[in-house]
Design a protein around this motif. Sequence first.
Motif, PDB file in Angstrom:
ATOM      1  N   HIS A  94       3.045  13.646  -0.173  1.00 15.74           N
ATOM      2  CA  HIS A  94       2.475  13.463  -1.328  1.00 15.74           C
ATOM      3  C   HIS A  94       1.011  13.546  -1.642  1.00 15.74           C
ATOM      4  O   HIS A  94       0.776  13.789  -2.824  1.00 15.74           O
ATOM      5  CB  HIS A  94       2.728  11.954  -1.684  1.00 15.74           C
ATOM      6  N   LYS A 114       5.317  10.459   4.421  1.00 17.10           N
ATOM      7  CA  LYS A 114       5.253  10.500   3.074  1.00 17.10           C
ATOM      8  C   LYS A 114       3.847  10.595   2.657  1.00 17.10           C
ATOM      9  O   LYS A 114       3.752  11.097   1.323  1.00 17.10           O
ATOM     10  CB  LYS A 114       6.036   9.217   2.597  1.00 17.10           C
ATOM     11  N   PHE A 115       3.020   9.973   3.107  1.00 19.94           N
ATOM     12  CA  PHE A 115       1.659  10.186   2.670  1.00 19.94           C
ATOM     13  C   PHE A 115       1.141  11.394   2.652  1.00 19.94           C
ATOM     14  O   PHE A 115       0.530  11.877   1.626  1.00 19.94           O
ATOM     15  CB  PHE A 115       0.807   8.887   3.601  1.00 19.94           C
ATOM     16  N   TYR A 132       2.987   4.245   1.959  1.00 14.10           N
ATOM     17  CA  TYR A 132       2.278   5.360   2.636  1.00 14.10           C
ATOM     18  C   TYR A 132       1.699   4.859   3.924  1.00 14.10           C
ATOM     19  O   TYR A 132       1.135   5.997   4.617  1.00 14.10           O
ATOM     20  CB  TYR A 132       1.059   5.602   1.678  1.00 14.10           C
ATOM     21  N   VAL A 133       1.664   3.549   4.260  1.00 19.81           N
ATOM     22  CA  VAL A 133       1.202   3.114   5.514  1.00 19.81           C
ATOM     23  C   VAL A 133       2.252   1.997   5.858  1.00 19.81           C
ATOM     24  O   VAL A 133       2.754   1.704   5.303  1.00 19.81           O
ATOM     25  CB  VAL A 133      -0.125   2.729   5.631  1.00 19.81           C
ATOM     26  N   PHE A 175      -0.332   5.704   9.472  1.00 12.60           N
ATOM     27  CA  PHE A 175       0.202   6.440   8.208  1.00 12.60           C
ATOM     28  C   PHE A 175       1.527   7.360   8.281  1.00 12.60           C
ATOM     29  O   PHE A 175       1.847   7.726   9.474  1.00 12.60           O
ATOM     30  CB  PHE A 175      -1.059   7.571   7.911  1.00 12.60           C
ATOM     31  N   THR A 176       2.418   7.162   7.173  1.00  9.54           N
ATOM     32  CA  THR A 176       3.737   7.742   7.199  1.00  9.54           C
ATOM     33  C   THR A 176       3.687   9.259   6.818  1.00  9.54           C
ATOM     34  O   THR A 176       2.564   9.670   6.188  1.00  9.54           O
ATOM     35  CB  THR A 176       4.592   6.956   6.220  1.00  9.54           C
ATOM     36  N   LEU A 191      -1.243   0.723  -0.195  1.00  9.89           N
ATOM     37  CA  LEU A 191      -0.726   1.490   0.431  1.00  9.89           C
ATOM     38  C   LEU A 191       0.599   1.411   1.325  1.00  9.89           C
ATOM     39  O   LEU A 191       1.430   2.140   1.002  1.00  9.89           O
ATOM     40  CB  LEU A 191      -1.867   2.438   1.481  1.00  9.89           C
ATOM     41  N   MET A 241       1.438   5.272  -5.486  1.00  7.99           N
ATOM     42  CA  MET A 241       0.454   4.172  -5.474  1.00  7.99           C
ATOM     43  C   MET A 241       0.136   3.490  -7.032  1.00  7.99           C
ATOM     44  O   MET A 241      -0.306   2.706  -6.854  1.00  7.99           O
ATOM     45  CB  MET A 241      -0.662   4.664  -4.551  1.00  7.99           C
ATOM     46  N   LEU A 301      -0.432  11.152  -4.502  1.00  5.95           N
ATOM     47  CA  LEU A 301      -0.231   9.789  -4.279  1.00  5.95           C
ATOM     48  C   LEU A 301       0.304   9.044  -5.513  1.00  5.95           C
ATOM     49  O   LEU A 301      -0.266   8.004  -5.761  1.00  5.95           O
ATOM     50  CB  LEU A 301      -1.333   9.084  -3.515  1.00  5.95           C
TER      51      LEU A 301
END
Length: 251
Positions: A145, A141-142, A109-110, A138-139, A104, A33, A30
């Motif tokens: 990563h 991508k989250f 990420y969200v 939540f995507t 996030l 972030m 992540l």
Amino acid sequence: MTAEQLKTPVLRMAFARLSQIGGELRGKYLRDMDTIHGGRRTRSEKFTALAKASEQLLLRLDLATGVLGWLDVDRGQYFLNTQCGIAQDSGISAPSLNRLMHGLEQADYVYRRIEKVRLEEKDESGLNLVRTRVLVRFTEKFFIHLGVGYLWYKAKKAALKKRKKALLEVSGQRAARQERASLEELRRQQARRNWEKSEARKAAPGQLEALTPSSYAPGGVKPPYEPDRGPDRPENALARLLRSVQVKKDT
């Protein structure tokens, strides 16, 4: 339900990494972030809050959609988890969880959709109270990563198959409820018609008894009863006319 989700490989691995994201694993997963403020590194409080709330977030995660919620098949509705409940079960404050979700979201990420629902209740000033409802998803991508993208894809595919079966069951139950409601409405209408016919039959004798001598001809004398002989025939009318002419001649 929670035990089955914890046994899912993707959630188990995600929890193992998120629970340590505030310590030795920070910077390994992540990464976006850490750069949500540009050149300034993100404060450690967000990663600490994410590590504390990771278990409750993953327990409430819907694998089919990535949303923090669940589908109630019996009621045929989808419910969202409240952020206050997640924060309380995680041992952090609601503002801390809100700041975490905002971070996030900045890192993509969200995805959050915030709605304000007007309530019927009013405060001391007479203004209607407003409740905030937040959808958190939540995507992909989250999970990528976090290093569990492939496991997430497999788990989502399997969850979508189960969700289709659940939606078919929900649609079947809804159709059955509509059919029962239609039959019940038909039964009520039939009962109403039967009641109206019964009341009409009861009212008919009462109307005949309500007739008094004053309601007959002037003077209160009931006219003699003359049976209805039906429509008069032409030859009978001609015979009466000839008889009346003959009577006038005789007189």
